[in-house]
Design a protein around this motif. Structure first.
Motif, PDB file in Angstrom:
ATOM      1  N   THR A  59     -10.232 -13.333   1.555  1.00 57.66           N
ATOM      2  CA  THR A  59      -9.950 -12.997   0.201  1.00 57.66           C
ATOM      3  C   THR A  59     -11.381 -12.973  -0.515  1.00 57.66           C
ATOM      4  O   THR A  59     -11.626 -11.864  -1.180  1.00 57.66           O
ATOM      5  N   GLN A  66      -8.470 -10.302  -3.285  1.00 57.30           N
ATOM      6  CA  GLN A  66      -7.719 -10.908  -4.118  1.00 57.30           C
ATOM      7  C   GLN A  66      -6.070  -9.947  -4.196  1.00 57.30           C
ATOM      8  O   GLN A  66      -5.039 -10.690  -3.905  1.00 57.30           O
ATOM      9  N   HIS A  69      -4.450 -10.042  -1.008  1.00 59.34           N
ATOM     10  CA  HIS A  69      -3.613 -11.369  -0.794  1.00 59.34           C
ATOM     11  C   HIS A  69      -2.503 -11.343  -1.463  1.00 59.34           C
ATOM     12  O   HIS A  69      -1.508 -11.793  -1.029  1.00 59.34           O
ATOM     13  N   LEU A  70      -2.502 -11.089  -2.597  1.00 54.98           N
ATOM     14  CA  LEU A  70      -1.515 -11.105  -3.458  1.00 54.98           C
ATOM     15  C   LEU A  70      -0.323 -10.204  -3.386  1.00 54.98           C
ATOM     16  O   LEU A  70       0.745 -10.557  -3.352  1.00 54.98           O
ATOM     17  N   ASN A  73       1.625 -11.624  -0.217  1.00 52.65           N
ATOM     18  CA  ASN A  73       1.962 -12.968  -0.345  1.00 52.65           C
ATOM     19  C   ASN A  73       2.804 -13.186  -1.832  1.00 52.65           C
ATOM     20  O   ASN A  73       3.227 -14.347  -1.963  1.00 52.65           O
ATOM     21  N   ALA A  74       2.721 -12.229  -2.679  1.00 54.49           N
ATOM     22  CA  ALA A  74       3.433 -12.533  -3.967  1.00 54.49           C
ATOM     23  C   ALA A  74       4.802 -12.794  -3.976  1.00 54.49           C
ATOM     24  O   ALA A  74       5.283 -13.700  -4.890  1.00 54.49           O
ATOM     25  N   TYR A  77       4.578 -16.737  -3.193  1.00 55.34           N
ATOM     26  CA  TYR A  77       4.467 -17.388  -4.410  1.00 55.34           C
ATOM     27  C   TYR A  77       5.570 -17.467  -5.400  1.00 55.34           C
ATOM     28  O   TYR A  77       5.623 -18.451  -6.185  1.00 55.34           O
ATOM     29  N   ARG A 125      -4.501 -22.100  -3.822  1.00 50.81           N
ATOM     30  CA  ARG A 125      -3.113 -21.463  -3.843  1.00 50.81           C
ATOM     31  C   ARG A 125      -2.508 -21.318  -2.443  1.00 50.81           C
ATOM     32  O   ARG A 125      -1.342 -21.916  -2.267  1.00 50.81           O
TER      33      ARG A 125
END
Length: 397
Positions: A59, A66, A69-70, A73-74, A77, A125
């Protein structure tokens, strides 16, 4: 006091001063990427932590890392956040505010702000996510009698004990187990969910008296959960056992390689030498929870030198909480008695006060440079202290 001072202008001003002082003390070390939260996450789930580090560095190395990654994987999370896992943290053990809200003073300092963001968001995170998912898998295995948990439960006597130690886990849903796993991950890696305890974050008076209430609650919570006959107890015992097995093994191997023997009282949980590595330049402690374990052991069984003294037993929890006092009351008390926390005389009060309000790692380096140790020894201790480990010079007990 909380009610009387809440939201008043003096309270907000004092709160800013207290938080700025706390932030200055707790910054500038690689605790998440190194020997504190990073090591804690590793011993809880070694493979998951390594994977989390890999994702974090990917990341950071990509301009759009970023966002990628989000995007990937949102949903994970979001699912875990709904079950209590805190994901946005800072060195002050409080969750980061929403965009547009007032930031802490040190969060506006260039380089330092990026350094903390990289640690407490980009790295922490995925580490916390891996720990929480490993916890959930453990609880599901115990509930459904799968894997090693299933094998253990199949034995006549041991099986009943395993089920008893897990409490009412058999009647719990995946959502309920995920909530327990989230709380355990928050306790273990840091960032407890304040909404379970109170509305909002700790008040100014509490932040003034206790240096990091969140971290203190979390570390003490891990010890309190150890004897519980519940899913919380299952996870606490598993994590503590893994921490001791992995890090005691590493420390023992390092001592044998360097010295050919183990330090005195290496296996005595009441001793300050419990699980330490003795190097030519001093000592280093790997185990993050060694202080909490030693406090409980000394309260129950005294010190190695005086196992029968009730005074020594009573001093153990008092010394533990004294070490977690806020800067202002601790410095005031030390100046009044003329000695620091370790009982050493304070020769220069002005320099002592200054040292207590600069980053912990800077104060440690300062003390190292003042010593007469070789520069190689100072460099070794300073490097480990920057990485979040606890060290002290040879000859200091």
């Amino acid at each position: 006091l909380d009610f009387a001072t809440a939201n008043s202008s003096p309270d907000k001003l004092i709160g800013q001063v207290v938080d700025t002082a706390r932030a200055a003390l707790l910054n500038l070390d690689l605790s998440v990427g190194g020997g504190r939260q990073g090591l804690i996450a590793f011993v809880a789930n070694p493979t998951g932590a390594l994977k989390g580090y890999y994702q974090a560095f990917q990341t950071m190395l990509q301009p759009e890392g970023q966002a990628i990654h989000l995007a990937m994987n949102a949903s994970r999370y979001e699912w875990w956040a709904q079950r209590g896992l805190t994901l946005n943290m800072s060195p002050l053990d409080i969750t980061i505010g929403l965009k547009g809200t007032r930031k802490q003073l040190l969060d506006r300092v260039p380089i330092l702000a990026q350094f903390n963001n990289a640690q407490f968001n980009t790295i922490m995170r995925p580490l916390k996510l891996s720990v929480a998912e490993a916890h959930l898998a453990t609880l599901q295995a115990v509930r459904d009698a799968k894997g090693l948990a299933g094998v253990a439960q199949s034995f006549p006597i041991i099986g009943k004990a395993v089920k008893r130690f897990a409490g009412k886990i058999g009647a719990m849903s995946d959502d309920e187990l995920a909530s327990v796993a989230s709380d355990a991950a928050n306790n273990w890696v840091g960032g407890i969910e304040w909404s379970r305890i109170m509305t909002g974050r700790p008040s100014t008076i509490r932040r003034l008296v206790i240096l990091t209430e969140g971290w203190t609650r979390a570390r003490v919570g891990n010890i309190i959960n150890l004897p519980k006959l519940s899913p919380e107890g299952v996870l606490a015992r598993r994590m503590m056992t893994q921490e001791m097995a992995i890090l005691m093994g590493v420390a023992a191997a390092a001592n044998i390689v360097m010295n050919g023997k183990l330090p005195r009282e290496f296996f005595d949980i009441r001793s300050t030498n419990f699980g330490v590595i003795e190097a030519p330049w001093g000592f280093v402690r790997l185990m993050p929870h060694a202080v909490e374990l030693r406090t409980v052991a000394r309260f129950l069984a005294g010190t190695p030198q005086d196992a029968l003294s009730l005074t020594k037993r009573a001093q153990a929890p008092l010394q533990f909480f004294e070490g977690r006092l806020g800067q202002f009351p601790r410095v005031t008390a030390d100046l009044i008695r003329g000695k620091d926390f370790f009982g050493r005389d304070i020769d220069n009060k002005a320099l002592y006060v200054l040292r207590e309000f600069i980053p912990i790692v800077s104060g440690s380096v300062w003390e190292d440079l003042e010593s007469r140790d070789p520069r190689s020894a100072v460099a070794a201790r300073s490097g480990l202290e920057f990485a979040g480990f606890t060290t002290w010079p040879a000859g200091v007990t």
